[in-house]
Design an enzyme around this catalytic site. Structure first.
Site, PDB file in Angstrom:
ATOM      1  N   ASP A   1       0.881  -1.312  -0.116  1.00 60.31           N
ATOM      2  CA  ASP A   1       0.013  -0.072  -0.137  1.00 60.31           C
ATOM      3  C   ASP A   1       0.812   1.391  -0.044  1.00 60.31           C
ATOM      4  OD1 ASP A   1      -2.172  -2.040   0.507  1.00 60.31           O
ATOM      5  OD2 ASP A   1      -1.927  -1.532   2.592  1.00 60.31           O
TER       6      ASP A   1
ATOM      7  N   GLU B   1     -11.447  -0.085  -3.443  1.00 65.12           N
ATOM      8  CA  GLU B   1     -10.615   0.577  -2.334  1.00 65.12           C
ATOM      9  C   GLU B   1      -9.207   1.307  -2.971  1.00 65.12           C
ATOM     10  OE1 GLU B   1      -9.420  -2.849   0.005  1.00 65.12           O
ATOM     11  OE2 GLU B   1      -8.251  -3.769  -1.718  1.00 65.12           O
TER      12      GLU B   1
HETATM   13  O1  FUB Z   1      -3.285  -3.677   3.625  1.00 68.33           O
HETATM   14  C1  FUB Z   1      -4.551  -3.881   4.066  1.00 68.33           C
HETATM   15  C2  FUB Z   1      -5.644  -3.486   3.136  1.00 68.33           C
HETATM   16  O2  FUB Z   1      -5.131  -4.316   1.758  1.00 68.33           O
HETATM   17  C3  FUB Z   1      -5.265  -1.916   2.233  1.00 68.33           C
HETATM   18  O3  FUB Z   1      -6.012  -1.328   3.157  1.00 68.33           O
HETATM   19  C4  FUB Z   1      -6.125  -2.111   1.009  1.00 68.33           C
HETATM   20  O4  FUB Z   1      -6.007  -1.333   0.162  1.00 68.33           O
HETATM   21  C5  FUB Z   1      -5.450  -3.282   0.471  1.00 68.33           C
HETATM   22  O5  FUB Z   1      -4.425  -3.369  -0.127  1.00 68.33           O
END
Ligand code: FUB
Length: 341
Positions: A32, A241
């Protein structure tokens, strides 16, 4: 190993960059990546993946407990790990899961924004303040009032106006907030019918203190080529997301993950609030379930920071990479096809 094979055709829909690269760091697992340029250097704010043996239900195996900041003097040089910048045990309101963070600077102070589950299991966004880009960061005692869901992305205009984009489906709890308040009983992944508008990411202006929202979060609407909101059933294009926003030649680029179709895609608009119109794919699926990225300009060139699972082969133990990114004179992003390793 770096392989770049750009075709010279003007039709960018047929032009794909094939890119294979090594992790920027291999001593810890990172994911991320939110990358920024501060004081002429690239600073990367990633999640710090670890294995705590939690089951994969609801994303619980992403059980991160601290943040490390990385820096790079140049693209192609190894990243430096500046050590622990913030630990879960120092955040009074948070219980678990330090997920994807981002950072902003104002008046010489660095503000680290991070999601975590509070003691009721609800994802909230906290702020921690540092004097240096690499931290350490001192957390505020409470989360940002009115914050919810995951993946804060902070975008700053040249005049300092600061916005936070956020939200994530499924384990990211966005559906639980569909009625405006948290509904713990809401277990559906896709709340709406396939032909209804998809759940949207959110935007809120951040106030001058950098510690609170200046307004109620608003919907970020993503439109298709006919000006209609993307639909719930459109898993190839709807927001899942990992929002990341940047501006190029006066145009705002809203980029994000499509989650279960594993792509980074983008939409453009004339205002930070949107609406944004879907344009195409930035990054084809990488190895691993999640995909999450950031885009920045360094020494006049564009780069994509992203992650895959080359080092571990496991979804929850990821590694950050960086690839050149091409934006055509007409403003189109040339799709990157990562070579799976
Ligand atoms: O790293 C945890 C979660 O996985 C993140 O918040 C999302 O974007 C995904 O990458």
């Amino acid at each position: 190993v770096v392989t770049v094979q750009g075709q010279q055709k003007p039709d960018t829909t047929k032009k794909v960059i094939h890119y294979a690269n090594e992790p920027v760091i291999s001593s810890i697992y990172t994911a991320d990546p939110s990358a920024h340029v501060f004081n002429g250097k690239i600073y990367i704010y990633p999640s710090h993946d670890i294995n705590t043996g939690k089951p994969s239900t609801n994303g619980d195996h992403y059980d991160m407990q601290d943040y490390h900041v990385l820096s790079m003097d140049n693209i192609g040089t190894p990243a430096r790990d500046h050590g622990v910048a913030l630990k879960l045990s120092d955040v009074r309101w948070a219980e678990r899961q330090l997920w994807a963070p981002d950072v902003a600077v104002k008046n010489g102070k660095y503000y680290l924004y991070f999601p975590a589950r509070d003691r009721e299991g609800i994802f909230r966004t906290g702020v921690a303040i540092g004097k240096l880009p690499e931290g350490p960061f001192i957390p505020e005692p409470t989360f940002i009032p009115g914050s919810f869901s995951i993946d804060p992305c902070v975008f700053q205009e040249n005049d300092g106006t600061t916005y936070m984009y956020f939200g994530g489906l499924w384990g990211g709890q966005l559906a639980k907030w569909a009625k405006g308040t948290y509904d713990a009983a809401e277990e559906r992944k896709d709340l709406r019918k396939a032909d209804e508008p998809a759940l949207t990411p959110k935007i809120a202006k951040i106030d001058g203190s950098m510690l609170s929202f200046a307004e109620q979060p608003k919907d970020v609407v993503i439109l298709d080529e006919n000006g209609k909101p993307l639909l719930t059933g459109d898993h190839e294009r709807r927001f899942f997301e990992g929002a990341w926003v940047f501006k190029n030649k006066g145009l705002y680029y809203f980029t994000y993950s499509t989650g279960d179709t594993h792509k980074i895609v983008y939409a453009t608009g004339k205002s930070p609030y949107g609406p944004f119109t879907y344009q195409g794919v930035v990054l084809k699926p990488v190895s691993g379930w999640t995909t999450h990225h950031s885009i920045l300009q360094f020494k006049g060139k564009w780069y994509l920071y992203y992650h895959d699972t080359q080092l571990s082969g496991k979804n929850h133990l990821r590694n950050v990479k960086v690839s050149p990114l091409e934006i055509t004179p007409g403003g189109k992003i040339v799709t990157i096809d990562p070579i799976k390793t």
